[in-house]
Design an enzyme around this catalytic site. Structure first.
Site: not given
Ligand code: NDP
Length: 477
Positions: A149, A225, A230, A247, A281, A458
């Protein structure tokens, strides 16, 4: 079709397969084909970072300043072009995307300065003749896993402090939007980062992300994510003895009191809930409104939503771009349906036809909701906000805090008393008065508490808590 390689040890290397980066405003438009690394390439990137750490960790603050400052200058000079790429691959509107690219540049400028400002302490010992020095040193190799995002700002706010304090980086951007991170890494390399200091490995989290998390040669993981990913990463980091920073999500409350300026409240809520297609988020997803202003507020928000232009992120008059992909669109619609089944009244939330073939969804405002409904407990991550009517400020505060999340919270009021009380008692990392819960400065700490965040904050000078380790030296002179 242009193909983009991984960046490992100062070289651009193709992986065994490629993934298509598709424009969510127009699925017929492919941004490019991005190389998918494999586990072996990831291991190579980690080894390159480890090797480079020996000299980068001893580089002078001036060397690190120069690399970061040049990178910041290049990003700022190219922010229109980078913003266009970002809007094309992620779907936020062009002004939002250019703003995000500019922010990435400012972050690099800020942390260039931080490289020069890293100091320590000299403390008198409790023992005679002894002096104590407290200094900070880099951690080593940092693995970074970022979401879709904020495709350039989040990589920037992790990479810039890591490099400023003398660490080396292996970054895995979200598979859905690798383009902005690819350009960012190229800029950092061209700004003079030595081979191995910054490495980019693209591909799926379940492969590349896991490889970073499980590697004994990675010293720390910085992740942004979802909560479920996480938490599983944190558990593995504890097993392998890594420092970790997470985060994650939010279910951010925006309280609107009877005494609020209605125009200010409507703007803060519409911006916070629906801009960037609600895919933040920090989005204001729970609008908690006291009964004296509730009906006027709801009507004013609906009227404002009717004026918003939804469509192609690159079109100059678009105010709300597409949802990022089909899977997220299905999730948004599922939550709207759940809210309706639970007794909520839905305004908007229907698919929108536009001139291009994209994932367009009208903002959805859900009224007549209660705090226990799933729509008020689970993160949707789309242009969907719900309204909870409450009796008074005390009920609003209790409802705001009644969530497992704790990232950001806002209040719209003209009362100093309530604003002050809310600032102190909202159980979050960031609190906003008369402004949206989303939209933050780049030079101050970012993060939350409860289920939203884990580990050190962060951004701003607080980033050093994560990216450095403290050494205490005793000198008997
Ligand atoms: P995900 O948790 O699915 O993905 C985040 C990252 O983690 C991606 O790069 C993803 O890879 C990777 N990932 C997925 N599975 C694994 C694993 N088993 N081991 C290591 N890495 C992995 O979330 P999204 O990208 O779909 O983002 C949306 C979510 O993130 C929402 O819930 C949102 O709230 C949160 N978010 C929080 C923020 C904050 O600062 N608090 C900011 C932005 C988002 P891949 O490329 O394969 O998807």
């Amino acid at each position: 079709m242009t193909r983009y390689a991984n960046y490992i040890d100062g070289e651009w290397l193709d992986g065994p397969t490629f993934s298509r980066n598709v424009n969510p405003s127009d699925v017929d438009d492919v941004v490019g084909e991005y190389s998918q690394a494999d586990v072996q390439q990831t291991a190579r990137a980690i080894q390159a970072a480890r090797k480079a750490f020996a000299s980068w960790s001893l580089s002078t603050p001036q060397q690190r300043f120069d690399v970061l400052d040049r990178a910041g200058t290049a990003i700022l000079a190219r922010k229109e072009e980078l913003g266009r790429l970002l809007a094309r691959e992620e779907g936020k509107t062009l002004p939002e995307a250019i703003g995000e690219a500019g922010r990435a540049g400012q972050i690099f400028k800020f942390f260039a300065g931080e490289a020069l400002r890293l100091g320590g302490e000299i403390v008198q010992s409790v023992r005679p003749g002894m002096t104590v020095e407290v200094t900070r040193e880099p951690l080593g190799v940092i693995g970074m896993i970022t979401p879709w995002n904020f495709p350039i700002a989040i990589p920037a706010w992790k990479i810039a402090p890591a490099l400023a304090y003398g660490n080396c980086v292996v970054i895995k951007p979200a598979d859905l939007v690798p383009g902005s991170a690819w350009e960012l890494v190229k800029i950092i390399a061209e700004a003079g980062a030595p081979a191995g200091v910054i490495n980019l490995v693209m591909g799926r989290g379940s492969v590349i992300g896991e490889a970073l998390v499980n590697s004994p040669d990675v010293d720390a993981i910085s992740f942004t994510g979802s909560v479920s990913t996480g938490r599983s990463i944190a558990a593995k980091c504890v097993e392998t003895g890594k420092k970790v920073q997470l985060e994650m999500g939010g279910k951010n409350p925006m309280v609107v009191l009877d005494d609020a300026d209605l125009d200010v409240a409507v703007e803060a809520c519409v911006n916070g809930a629906f801009f960037s297609t609600g895919q933040r988020c920090t989005a204001s997803s729970r609008l908690i409104v006291t009964e004296g202003i509730h009906d006027r507020f709801v009507e004013a928000v609906k009227a404002r939503l009717k004026t918003l232009k939804i469509g192609d992120a690159l079109a100059p008059d678009t105010q709300i771009g597409p949802v990022v992909d089909e899977r997220q669109l299905a999730q948004d619609e599922r939550y709207i349906a759940i809210a309706r089944e639970e007794g909520g009244t839905v305004f908007g939330g229907e698919r929108v036809a536009a001139s291009t073939n994209g994932f367009f969804l009208a903002p959805a405002l859900i009224t007549d909701t209660t705090p226990t409904m799933r729509i008020n407990r689970e993160e949707v991550f789309g242009p969907v906000a719900s309204v909870i009517k409450v009796k008074d400020y005390e009920a609003a505060l209790a409802t705001a805090n009644d969530t497992e999340f704790g990232l950001s919270a806002g209040i719209c009021t003209t009362s100093l008393k309530y604003a002050t009380h809310f600032k102190r008692h909202a159980q979050v990392g960031m609190v906003m008065v008369n402004t949206a819960t989303a939209g933050v400065d780049y030079h101050v700490p970012f993060g939350g508490r409860k289920g939203s965040s884990y580990g050190a904050r962060e951004q701003g000078s607080y980033a050093r808590e994560f990216y450095t380790t403290v050494k205490t030296a005793y000198v008997n002179a």
